[in-house]
Each structure stands twice: as structure tokens, then as C-alpha cells.
Design a protein around this motif. Structure first.
Motif, mmCIF file in Angstrom:
data_model
loop_
_atom_site.group_PDB
_atom_site.id
_atom_site.type_symbol
_atom_site.label_atom_id
_atom_site.label_comp_id
_atom_site.label_asym_id
_atom_site.label_seq_id
_atom_site.Cartn_x
_atom_site.Cartn_y
_atom_site.Cartn_z
ATOM 1 N N ASP A 9 0.820 -1.217 0.000
ATOM 2 C CA ASP A 9 0.000 0.000 0.000
ATOM 3 C C ASP A 9 0.851 1.262 0.000
ATOM 4 O O ASP A 9 0.423 2.312 -0.506
ATOM 5 C CB ASP A 9 -0.914 0.040 1.227
ATOM 6 C CG ASP A 9 -1.647 -1.255 1.489
ATOM 7 O OD1 ASP A 9 -0.981 -2.314 1.567
ATOM 8 O OD2 ASP A 9 -2.877 -1.222 1.631
ATOM 9 N N TYR A 10 2.054 1.182 0.580
ATOM 10 C CA TYR A 10 2.884 2.369 0.775
ATOM 11 C C TYR A 10 3.831 2.656 -0.391
ATOM 12 O O TYR A 10 4.601 3.615 -0.334
ATOM 13 C CB TYR A 10 3.688 2.236 2.073
ATOM 14 C CG TYR A 10 2.798 2.198 3.296
ATOM 15 C CD1 TYR A 10 2.125 3.342 3.732
ATOM 16 C CD2 TYR A 10 2.604 1.016 3.995
ATOM 17 C CE1 TYR A 10 1.291 3.310 4.834
ATOM 18 C CE2 TYR A 10 1.772 0.958 5.108
ATOM 19 C CZ TYR A 10 1.120 2.113 5.520
ATOM 20 O OH TYR A 10 0.287 2.078 6.611
ATOM 21 N N LEU A 11 3.792 1.851 -1.438
ATOM 22 C CA LEU A 11 4.624 2.124 -2.600
ATOM 23 C C LEU A 11 3.951 3.190 -3.449
ATOM 24 O O LEU A 11 2.756 3.111 -3.738
ATOM 25 C CB LEU A 11 4.827 0.849 -3.434
ATOM 26 C CG LEU A 11 5.764 1.002 -4.636
ATOM 27 C CD1 LEU A 11 7.207 1.252 -4.173
ATOM 28 C CD2 LEU A 11 5.719 -0.244 -5.520
ATOM 29 N N LYS A 12 4.720 4.190 -3.861
ATOM 30 C CA LYS A 12 4.180 5.250 -4.706
ATOM 31 C C LYS A 12 3.542 4.650 -5.959
ATOM 32 O O LYS A 12 4.131 3.793 -6.613
ATOM 33 C CB LYS A 12 5.302 6.211 -5.112
ATOM 34 C CG LYS A 12 4.828 7.387 -5.943
ATOM 35 C CD LYS A 12 5.990 8.306 -6.302
ATOM 36 C CE LYS A 12 5.520 9.464 -7.178
ATOM 37 N NZ LYS A 12 6.636 10.368 -7.547
ATOM 38 N N GLY A 13 2.331 5.095 -6.270
ATOM 39 C CA GLY A 13 1.642 4.594 -7.453
ATOM 40 C C GLY A 13 0.696 3.449 -7.173
ATOM 41 O O GLY A 13 0.002 2.977 -8.069
ATOM 42 N N VAL A 14 0.661 2.976 -5.907
ATOM 43 C CA VAL A 14 -0.229 1.860 -5.566
ATOM 44 C C VAL A 14 -1.500 2.386 -4.897
ATOM 45 O O VAL A 14 -2.541 2.509 -5.526
ATOM 46 C CB VAL A 14 0.478 0.821 -4.673
ATOM 47 C CG1 VAL A 14 -0.497 -0.288 -4.279
ATOM 48 C CG2 VAL A 14 1.664 0.216 -5.423
ATOM 49 N N GLY A 15 -1.434 2.717 -3.621
ATOM 50 C CA GLY A 15 -2.615 3.193 -2.921
ATOM 51 C C GLY A 15 -3.544 2.063 -2.530
ATOM 52 O O GLY A 15 -3.346 0.907 -2.930
ATOM 53 N N PRO A 16 -4.598 2.364 -1.750
ATOM 54 C CA PRO A 16 -5.487 1.335 -1.187
ATOM 55 C C PRO A 16 -6.191 0.453 -2.217
ATOM 56 O O PRO A 16 -6.235 -0.765 -2.065
ATOM 57 C CB PRO A 16 -6.512 2.156 -0.380
ATOM 58 C CG PRO A 16 -5.827 3.449 -0.107
ATOM 59 C CD PRO A 16 -4.949 3.715 -1.289
ATOM 60 N N THR A 17 -6.739 1.054 -3.264
ATOM 61 C CA THR A 17 -7.513 0.280 -4.246
ATOM 62 C C THR A 17 -6.624 -0.698 -5.013
ATOM 63 O O THR A 17 -6.929 -1.893 -5.122
ATOM 64 C CB THR A 17 -8.222 1.213 -5.245
ATOM 65 O OG1 THR A 17 -9.085 2.098 -4.515
ATOM 66 C CG2 THR A 17 -9.046 0.405 -6.234
ATOM 67 N N ARG A 18 -5.513 -0.192 -5.539
ATOM 68 C CA ARG A 18 -4.604 -1.061 -6.272
ATOM 69 C C ARG A 18 -3.984 -2.109 -5.354
ATOM 70 O O ARG A 18 -3.758 -3.245 -5.759
ATOM 71 C CB ARG A 18 -3.490 -0.227 -6.926
ATOM 72 C CG ARG A 18 -3.913 0.451 -8.218
ATOM 73 C CD ARG A 18 -2.735 1.127 -8.900
ATOM 74 N NE ARG A 18 -2.952 1.267 -10.333
ATOM 75 C CZ ARG A 18 -2.014 1.635 -11.185
ATOM 76 N NH1 ARG A 18 -0.785 1.908 -10.768
ATOM 77 N NH2 ARG A 18 -2.280 1.736 -12.467
ATOM 78 N N ALA A 19 -3.721 -1.713 -4.110
ATOM 79 C CA ALA A 19 -3.128 -2.656 -3.159
ATOM 80 C C ALA A 19 -4.042 -3.851 -2.955
ATOM 81 O O ALA A 19 -3.586 -5.004 -2.938
ATOM 82 C CB ALA A 19 -2.846 -1.959 -1.833
ATOM 83 N N GLN A 20 -5.336 -3.602 -2.804
ATOM 84 C CA GLN A 20 -6.280 -4.700 -2.598
ATOM 85 C C GLN A 20 -6.321 -5.628 -3.811
ATOM 86 O O GLN A 20 -6.420 -6.851 -3.660
ATOM 87 C CB GLN A 20 -7.675 -4.141 -2.301
ATOM 88 C CG GLN A 20 -7.807 -3.486 -0.941
ATOM 89 C CD GLN A 20 -7.389 -4.419 0.190
ATOM 90 O OE1 GLN A 20 -7.810 -5.582 0.255
ATOM 91 N NE2 GLN A 20 -6.528 -3.926 1.086
ATOM 92 N N LEU A 21 -6.246 -5.046 -5.012
ATOM 93 C CA LEU A 21 -6.247 -5.861 -6.229
ATOM 94 C C LEU A 21 -4.986 -6.714 -6.322
ATOM 95 O O LEU A 21 -5.044 -7.893 -6.670
ATOM 96 C CB LEU A 21 -6.355 -4.954 -7.458
ATOM 97 C CG LEU A 21 -7.717 -4.310 -7.700
ATOM 98 C CD1 LEU A 21 -7.617 -3.222 -8.760
ATOM 99 C CD2 LEU A 21 -8.744 -5.360 -8.138
ATOM 100 N N LEU A 22 -3.826 -6.128 -6.007
ATOM 101 C CA LEU A 22 -2.567 -6.873 -6.063
ATOM 102 C C LEU A 22 -2.560 -8.008 -5.045
ATOM 103 O O LEU A 22 -2.062 -9.108 -5.322
ATOM 104 C CB LEU A 22 -1.387 -5.931 -5.811
ATOM 105 C CG LEU A 22 -1.080 -4.936 -6.943
ATOM 106 C CD1 LEU A 22 -0.072 -3.894 -6.474
ATOM 107 C CD2 LEU A 22 -0.543 -5.674 -8.169
ATOM 108 N N LYS A 23 -3.112 -7.749 -3.883
ATOM 109 C CA LYS A 23 -3.158 -8.782 -2.842
ATOM 110 C C LYS A 23 -4.088 -9.929 -3.257
ATOM 111 O O LYS A 23 -3.745 -11.105 -3.120
ATOM 112 C CB LYS A 23 -3.642 -8.169 -1.524
ATOM 113 C CG LYS A 23 -2.668 -7.169 -0.911
ATOM 114 C CD LYS A 23 -3.297 -6.444 0.278
ATOM 115 C CE LYS A 23 -2.383 -5.357 0.811
ATOM 116 N NZ LYS A 23 -2.996 -4.588 1.919
#
Length: 231
Positions: A9-23
Motif C-alpha cells: 500500500d505504501y509504494l508510490k503509485g499503488v494506494g489502497p484500491t490497487r493494493a487490494q487488487l494486487l493482494k
């Protein structure tokens, strides 16, 4: 906390929404998970073809030129956007069936672009369906092989395709300086002609050439086998 354990979540360019998708889709929960999400193949984009060099047997190619005209044809499900693309040796049609409004608004006439895709012949003319386009940057052709990453249909539909994952990896790699410990002795590294741990991670994702890629793969496989033997 170990740097590689930092939530994605803390990588620039990710954020909460993208983080959930990657997980959910790729089991990428942390910086380390992204680092270890290795490419499954590589594309050599260092060569630029002339449009006049195209032949029916050719596979994926890269051309450089400018869009000289846009056209929209068809209705509803058959609607398509056509960009007439020229490099002064010939012309080819770039064709999109999806995302037409966004694509047309993001591309400009008479701008130098690099086009990558698979040419085919339709009604006697070459076209490339849903090509990749980037504004021409002379430096990009000094960067060697392009990594291709596993993604999923859901990630692709949300803008997290292989190219987007590659951009996230390139944000992460410079952050690894002074964060990655060397796990093999200097003697082992020199004896087996291996790159450093840090260099291997860089070269597995952004190899300048095939030689660097092979050395990186050798280092990572050697390390895995070495520590497996110790157990």
C-alpha cells in the motif's frame, strides 16, 4: 520492520484500491512480494523497423513515426478507431475497438511515437490492432530487454497490466539501495562469477542485455539452491 516487509500500500503509485487488487489477484502483500514477482519472459525492443520492411511472416515489431490522420468507422459493436501512421517509408493503420474515446483524446497528430504490436494484412494494407504507443524517447533504446509480468483479466481491466506492474517495480528498485543485505560471501560470489544480491534483483527485472539476465538468473538460482542445501 524489515524494508521488504513494508505493505505494498505504501509504494508510490499503488494506494489502497490497487493494493487490494494486487493482494487478491497476485498475492503481492509487501515490497518483497513485488520484488519476487519475477518476469516470465522478456521482449527485445531495441530494434526499430521501417514500415517498408514489413512482410506477412513478421511477428511483433516496433516502428517509429507520426499519426497523420484519425478516422472512426462502424457503428456500436463494430465501431473502431483508425490512426493512419507514417514513417516516411510507408503507412500502416493502427486500429482500436475498445477505449476509443480515451485513446483518441490521449494521442496527438504529428507527434513522434514508438509503436509496438503485431502487424497483419487487411484489405491489402498493413494494420496493427490495439498496439502499444509511447512518445519517442531516444534513451529508451539503451535500456535493453523489456520484462513481461503475469497479470490477470481483472488487473488488466483496472489498469494493472504487465506494463503497469513494470512501472511499479521500477519505482521500487532504486529504493533497495542500502536495504538489501548480501547473503553470500565474497569468495562464493567471485568463485562463481555472480553479481551482487542487489545487482541480481535489478538485472532480473531490468536487464541491459541477455548476458546480464543470465547472470542474474544464475545468482538467484544459486542462492536458492545453496540455502536449501544448508537446511
Amino acid at each position: 520492520m524489515n524494508f521488504l516487509d513494508t505493505p505494498i500500500d505504501y509504494l508510490k503509485g499503488v494506494g489502497p484500491t490497487r493494493a487490494q487488487l494486487l493482494k487478491k489477484e497476485l498475492k503481492i502483500f509487501s515490497f518483497g512480494d513485488l520484488l519476487w514477482h519475477y518476469p516470465f519472459r522478456y521482449i527485445d525492443k531495441t530494434r526499430i523497423y521501417n514500415i517498408s520492411d514489413l512482410v506477412p511472416e513478421i511477428s511483433f515489431i516496433q516502428i517509429r513515426g507520426k499519426i497523420i490522420k484519425f478516422e472512426e468507422k462502424g457503428h456500436k459493436s463494430s465501431r473502431r478507431l483508425i490512426a493512419h501512421f507514417s514513417d516516411n517509408t510507408g503507412n500502416v493503420q493502427l486500429v482500436w475497438f475498445k477505449g476509443i474515446k480515451w485513446i483518441k483524446s490521449s494521442l496527438k497528430l504529428d507527434v513522434d511515437y514508438i509503436v509496438y504490436g503485431k502487424p497483419s494484412i487487411y484489405q491489402g494494407s498493413y494494420n496493427i490492432v490495439h498496439p502499444e504507443l509511447d512518445k519517442y524517447d531516444e534513451q529508451q533504446f539503451l535500456k535493453g530487454l523489456q520484462a513481461v509480468y503475469h497479470s490477470t483479466d481483472l488487473l488488466n481491466s483496472r489498469g494493472l497490466n504487465s506494463r503497469a506492474i513494470s512501472k511499479l517495480v521500477k519505482i521500487l528498485l532504486p529504493m533497495l539501495n542500502n536495504q538489501i543485505d548480501e547473503t553470500l560471501s565474497r569468495d562464493l560470489i567471485e568463485k562463481n562469477n555472480l553479481p551482487s544480491n542487489l545487482q541480481a534483483y535489478h538485472d532480473i527485472h531490468c536487464p541491459l542485455n541477455t548476458k546480464d539476465l543470465i547472470r542474474a538468473q544464475k545468482r538467484l538460482k544459486f542462492e536458492e539452491f545453496f540455502f536449501f542445501q544448508l537446511h
